[in-house]
Design a protein around this motif. Structure first.
Motif, PDB file in Angstrom:
ATOM      1  N   GLY A  75      -2.083  15.717  -3.537  1.00 56.56           N
ATOM      2  CA  GLY A  75      -2.828  16.664  -2.735  1.00 56.56           C
ATOM      3  C   GLY A  75      -4.021  16.087  -2.023  1.00 56.56           C
ATOM      4  N   LEU A  76      -4.245  14.790  -2.142  1.00 53.22           N
ATOM      5  CA  LEU A  76      -5.353  14.146  -1.442  1.00 53.22           C
ATOM      6  C   LEU A  76      -4.985  13.916   0.015  1.00 53.22           C
ATOM      7  CD1 LEU A  76      -6.349  11.476  -4.110  1.00 53.22           C
ATOM      8  CD2 LEU A  76      -7.493  13.655  -3.639  1.00 53.22           C
ATOM      9  N   GLN A  77      -5.997  13.977   0.879  1.00 52.37           N
ATOM     10  CA  GLN A  77      -5.827  13.620   2.283  1.00 52.37           C
ATOM     11  C   GLN A  77      -6.125  12.135   2.425  1.00 52.37           C
ATOM     12  OE1 GLN A  77      -4.781  15.706   4.962  1.00 52.37           O
ATOM     13  NE2 GLN A  77      -4.209  16.914   3.145  1.00 52.37           N
ATOM     14  N   VAL A  78      -5.112  11.365   2.776  1.00 50.99           N
ATOM     15  CA  VAL A  78      -5.276   9.914   2.858  1.00 50.99           C
ATOM     16  C   VAL A  78      -4.649   9.391   4.141  1.00 50.99           C
ATOM     17  CG1 VAL A  78      -5.369   9.544   0.368  1.00 50.99           C
ATOM     18  CG2 VAL A  78      -3.155   9.547   1.540  1.00 50.99           C
ATOM     19  N   ALA A  79      -5.148   8.241   4.570  1.00 50.32           N
ATOM     20  CA  ALA A  79      -4.602   7.559   5.745  1.00 50.32           C
ATOM     21  C   ALA A  79      -4.972   6.093   5.651  1.00 50.32           C
ATOM     22  CB  ALA A  79      -5.133   8.172   7.038  1.00 50.32           C
ATOM     23  N   SER A 128       7.769   2.190   7.877  1.00 50.04           N
ATOM     24  CA  SER A 128       6.569   2.959   7.536  1.00 50.04           C
ATOM     25  C   SER A 128       6.906   4.433   7.525  1.00 50.04           C
ATOM     26  CB  SER A 128       5.451   2.656   8.538  1.00 50.04           C
ATOM     27  OG  SER A 128       5.882   2.867   9.863  1.00 50.04           O
ATOM     28  N   GLY A 129       6.341   5.152   6.549  1.00 49.96           N
ATOM     29  CA  GLY A 129       6.869   6.478   6.291  1.00 49.96           C
ATOM     30  C   GLY A 129       5.900   7.622   6.367  1.00 49.96           C
ATOM     31  N   LYS A 130       5.674   8.312   5.232  1.00 53.77           N
ATOM     32  CA  LYS A 130       5.126   9.663   5.261  1.00 53.77           C
ATOM     33  C   LYS A 130       3.607   9.726   5.311  1.00 53.77           C
ATOM     34  CE  LYS A 130       5.084  10.207   0.203  1.00 53.77           C
ATOM     35  NZ  LYS A 130       5.667  10.961  -0.924  1.00 53.77           N
ATOM     36  N   VAL A 131       2.922   8.584   5.165  1.00 50.19           N
ATOM     37  CA  VAL A 131       1.462   8.573   5.175  1.00 50.19           C
ATOM     38  C   VAL A 131       0.960   8.187   6.567  1.00 50.19           C
ATOM     39  CG1 VAL A 131      -0.603   7.487   4.207  1.00 50.19           C
ATOM     40  CG2 VAL A 131       1.335   8.037   2.718  1.00 50.19           C
ATOM     41  N   LEU A 132      -0.031   8.919   7.067  1.00 53.28           N
ATOM     42  CA  LEU A 132      -0.617   8.628   8.371  1.00 53.28           C
ATOM     43  C   LEU A 132      -1.197   7.214   8.368  1.00 53.28           C
ATOM     44  CD1 LEU A 132      -1.472   9.829  11.166  1.00 53.28           C
ATOM     45  CD2 LEU A 132      -3.632  10.478  10.065  1.00 53.28           C
ATOM     46  N   ALA A 133      -0.805   6.405   9.331  1.00 54.67           N
ATOM     47  CA  ALA A 133      -1.269   5.021   9.393  1.00 54.67           C
ATOM     48  C   ALA A 133      -1.539   4.635  10.839  1.00 54.67           C
ATOM     49  CB  ALA A 133      -0.231   4.082   8.784  1.00 54.67           C
ATOM     50  N   ALA A 134      -2.793   4.308  11.127  1.00 55.03           N
ATOM     51  CA  ALA A 134      -3.167   3.765  12.433  1.00 55.03           C
ATOM     52  C   ALA A 134      -3.162   2.250  12.290  1.00 55.03           C
ATOM     53  CB  ALA A 134      -4.538   4.275  12.860  1.00 55.03           C
ATOM     54  N   ILE A 135      -2.188   1.609  12.899  1.00 53.50           N
ATOM     55  CA  ILE A 135      -1.940   0.189  12.680  1.00 53.50           C
ATOM     56  C   ILE A 135      -2.037  -0.592  13.993  1.00 53.50           C
ATOM     57  CG2 ILE A 135      -0.502   0.593  10.659  1.00 53.50           C
ATOM     58  CD1 ILE A 135       1.968   0.354  12.398  1.00 53.50           C
ATOM     59  N   LEU A 191       0.811  -1.217   0.000  1.00 52.21           N
ATOM     60  CA  LEU A 191       0.000   0.000   0.000  1.00 52.21           C
ATOM     61  C   LEU A 191       0.844   1.268   0.000  1.00 52.21           C
ATOM     62  CD1 LEU A 191      -2.627  -1.008   2.717  1.00 52.21           C
ATOM     63  CD2 LEU A 191      -2.647  -1.536   0.278  1.00 52.21           C
ATOM     64  N   THR A 192       2.067   1.188   0.528  1.00 51.63           N
ATOM     65  CA  THR A 192       2.859   2.392   0.797  1.00 51.63           C
ATOM     66  C   THR A 192       3.067   3.270  -0.428  1.00 51.63           C
ATOM     67  OG1 THR A 192       3.965   1.247   2.611  1.00 51.63           O
ATOM     68  CG2 THR A 192       5.012   3.235   1.782  1.00 51.63           C
ATOM     69  N   PRO A 193       3.571   2.750  -1.551  1.00 47.69           N
ATOM     70  CA  PRO A 193       3.802   3.651  -2.690  1.00 47.69           C
ATOM     71  C   PRO A 193       2.511   4.232  -3.256  1.00 47.69           C
ATOM     72  CG  PRO A 193       4.257   1.369  -3.302  1.00 47.69           C
ATOM     73  CD  PRO A 193       4.081   1.389  -1.833  1.00 47.69           C
ATOM     74  N   TYR A 194       1.426   3.467  -3.258  1.00 50.23           N
ATOM     75  CA  TYR A 194       0.164   3.958  -3.809  1.00 50.23           C
ATOM     76  C   TYR A 194      -0.411   5.080  -2.946  1.00 50.23           C
ATOM     77  CZ  TYR A 194       0.264  -0.054  -6.929  1.00 50.23           C
ATOM     78  OH  TYR A 194       0.622  -0.963  -7.894  1.00 50.23           O
ATOM     79  N   LEU A 195      -0.389   4.891  -1.631  1.00 52.49           N
ATOM     80  CA  LEU A 195      -0.863   5.952  -0.741  1.00 52.49           C
ATOM     81  C   LEU A 195       0.023   7.188  -0.863  1.00 52.49           C
ATOM     82  CD1 LEU A 195      -1.723   3.776   2.382  1.00 52.49           C
ATOM     83  CD2 LEU A 195      -3.361   5.066   1.007  1.00 52.49           C
ATOM     84  N   GLY A 196       1.331   6.951  -1.047  1.00 52.71           N
ATOM     85  CA  GLY A 196       2.246   8.071  -1.228  1.00 52.71           C
ATOM     86  C   GLY A 196       1.933   8.862  -2.477  1.00 52.71           C
TER      87      GLY A 196
END
Length: 599
Positions: A501-505, A516-523, A490-495
């Motif tokens: 400019g989309l708000q994603v998590a 895990s990097g720059k996208v907000l992720a509640a795991i 999922l990481t590159p696609y969410l990135g």
């Protein structure tokens, strides 16, 4: 001591008083004077030394000679573990020179998450940790050994080795690293190519060329994921020699470091210069030191699971609240990819673990009064090693930062806190790592988009269907459902979506990569869907709030009126050996309890 560190440590001690006493009593009963093999019959001993050379047989029949058990995770498919091929011979030779014996007690499995990411085999990754713990216990169960050396580096391997060795906590144990590969293609460039591939801008040949330029030789991968977080933990907890974590496999210091580990563990046996058993090193204070190190360096979220399981193996009980409170008090002192552009080689060259430990000790954020493989006190782990002839020498003195873009002191940190946060609400409790997430992306309120798998998400992205703000929800990824795989696909696609400019998590009861990097992720959402958690009742369009600043995990919906979804998971329980792990899935506890089948 910092007041928060002292308060959290005190709470852990109090909470663990009963279980810790039971553990210490157990290892005390297991300890005995003289070599462990003294309890074996002549037939037992003959079997145990049948393959040894004559000199070793003679020594093993001498009741005063110690025997080191080597537990190795060697295989030559894992770049990090390939250097271990020749370590047993080196360890045996060193032990022989020191008048002792060393034997390979056993091997443990070592799978590579980098190979299984997005594949069916990833469903076994987390469970492999407990298999490794069981395998370590089997290796040492022959009762031939007076000390042990653990050869392991990567994601589940070090936690598993330590959990298994703690069942033999009456023995001295040290970990022996092999070091990272030299720097290759910068990690930021590798991530850029991955995102470009996800966006259709480069082809597969360009992607594999970039990946191969990044992962290019023997040694650990150079980004700061779980494998290198493991090495940091073993050093800051006093379980491997100071400065040994990030020395390259071909560095002239590497072999003398390994020989020094042999001498160190021999000196810690019950008949050595000072008896220092593993179970006394892994104390509540050492566990807190490990958490503080994880936070100060921006380490892997996987250790919000592994550290809980490791602590439990030593009779110590910790939880995510402990980690969150410490995170609020511990500054971020390092910027290593994915939290920065540097890799672990740059980190090491800039001062590495000696700088980190020295800074944290001076600020009262680490417990100094702890047992280590070197004796008592953590301060000696703030010294850097160097060669003195063919031996390792550690020079006392404060190690400065050699690069302020990589390492900074507590007076001017990269961030005032460690970056691992707890979010909670009507969806349960989850972990968020914000070290690499820009402040403007740390909060989201958006509609849910439900996916049954990583493949379903990727298919939707490839079909051009993901063009709105959203929280991607992937339930039934937890340990009881499918083994809690990392959702690395999922990481590159969410990135890419965030770059547009989309708000994603992401919201899931599964795991993300240790990087895990720059996208907000509640795991690691707990309770997981398979255990009746609220995440199983989310529907498309539900408004979800994930607020890492305020610690909120909330869905604006009447979940109580909905039945829990129960997808068909049987196809995820067979193939690639997954059918053999049904007992694990039925027995495993929650992520916050360590996601373990061992207790």
């Amino acid at each position: 001591m910092h007041t928060v560190v002292e308060a959290v440590t005190g709470r852990i001690r109090s909470r663990s008083a009963g279980t810790r006493k039971e553990y210490l009593d157990r290892i005390e009963r297991a300890a005995q004077a003289g070599p462990a093999r003294g309890v074996l019959s002549c037939s037992n001993l003959a079997h145990g030394m049948a393959a040894c050379d004559r000199a070793s047989k003679d020594r093993l029949t001498d009741e005063l000679v110690p025997n080191i058990g080597i537990v190795t995770a060697y295989n030559d498919m894992l770049s990090a573990h390939q250097p271990y091929e020749n370590y047993p011979a080196l360890i045996r030779d060193t032990a022989r020179q020191l008048g002792a014996v060393a034997q390979v007690a056993g091997g443990v499995p070592a799978m590579c998450d980098g190979i299984t990411q997005g594949q069916d085999g990833m469903d076994l990754s987390l469970f492999s940790r407990d298999v490794i713990a069981l395998s370590t216990a089997l290796a040492l169960s022959h009762n031939m050994f007076d000390a042990a050396l653990c050869l392991g580096i990567c994601d589940k391997i070090v936690p598993g080795l330590l959990m298994g060795a703690l069942s033999f906590g009456h023995l001295p144990v040290a970990f022996v690293p092999a070091g990272p590969m030299p720097s290759g293609l910068p990690n930021k460039e590798k991530a850029r190519v991955r995102e470009a591939y996800a966006g259709g801008e480069v082809d597969k040949a360009q992607l594999i060329a970039a990946e191969s330029a990044s992962y290019h030789s023997p040694g650990t991968c150079t980004f700061y994921g779980t494998a290198n977080s493991n090495q940091m933990l073993m050093e800051i907890m006093g379980l491997q020699l100071p400065g040994s974590s990030f020395v390259n496999p071909t560095d002239p210091l590497r072999e003398p470091m390994t020989r020094a580990a042999v001498a160190t563990v021999l000196g810690n046996t019950c008949d050595g210069e000072h008896y220092i058993p593993l179970g006394r090193i892994v104390s509540a204070e050492a566990i807190v030191n490990g958490i503080v190190g994880l936070l100060a360096t921006g380490g892997s979220t996987n250790h919000t699971i592994h550290l809980v399981a490791i602590a439990a193996a030593a009779g110590i009980r910790i939880d995510w609240t402990d980690m969150a409170e410490l995170s609020a008090a511990v500054p971020l002192l390092a910027q290593v990819y994915p939290s920065g552009q540097a890799d672990v080689n740059h980190f090491h060259e800039a001062g590495g673990m000696a700088f980190i430990i020295g800074e944290l000790l001076d600020a009262g954020l680490l417990h100094d009064e702890v047992a280590t493989v070197l004796g008592h006190g953590l301060r000696q782990f703030a010294y850097r090693p160097a060669l003195d002839g063919d031996r390792v020498h550690w020079s006392a003195g404060k190690v400065p930062s050699g690069d302020l873009s990589v390492l900074r002191g507590v007076e001017r940190p990269f961030a005032p806190e460690g970056g691992i946060r707890l979010v909670q609400g009507n969806l349960g409790r989850a972990v968020v790592k914000v070290a690499a997430v820009e402040p403007q992306h740390r909060r989201i309120s958006a509609g849910a988009r439900l996916f049954t798998s990583q493949e379903a998400f990727v298919n939707a992205a490839d079909a051009g269907e993901l063009n709105e703000d959203m929280v991607a929800v992937l339930p039934f990824q937890g340990p009881a459902a499918v083994g809690m795989p990392e959702l690395h696909k999922l990481t590159p696609y969410l990135g890419v979506m965030q770059n547009k400019g989309l708000q994603v998590a992401l919201l899931t009861d599964g795991r993300m990569s240790g990087a895990s990097g720059k996208v907000l992720a509640a795991i690691h959402t707990t309770p997981e869907a398979e255990a009746g958690g609220s995440i199983a009742r989310i529907e498309d369009g539900d408004m979800i709030t994930i607020d890492a600043e305020q610690g909120i995990l909330h869905v604006d919906a009447d979940l109580a009126s909905r039945p829990a979804r129960q997808p068909e998971l049987s196809t995820s329980h067979v193939g690639m050996g997954r059918e053999l792990f049904s007992g694990f899935r039925s027995r495993v506890n929650s992520a916050e309890a360590g996601a373990s089948v061992l207790g």
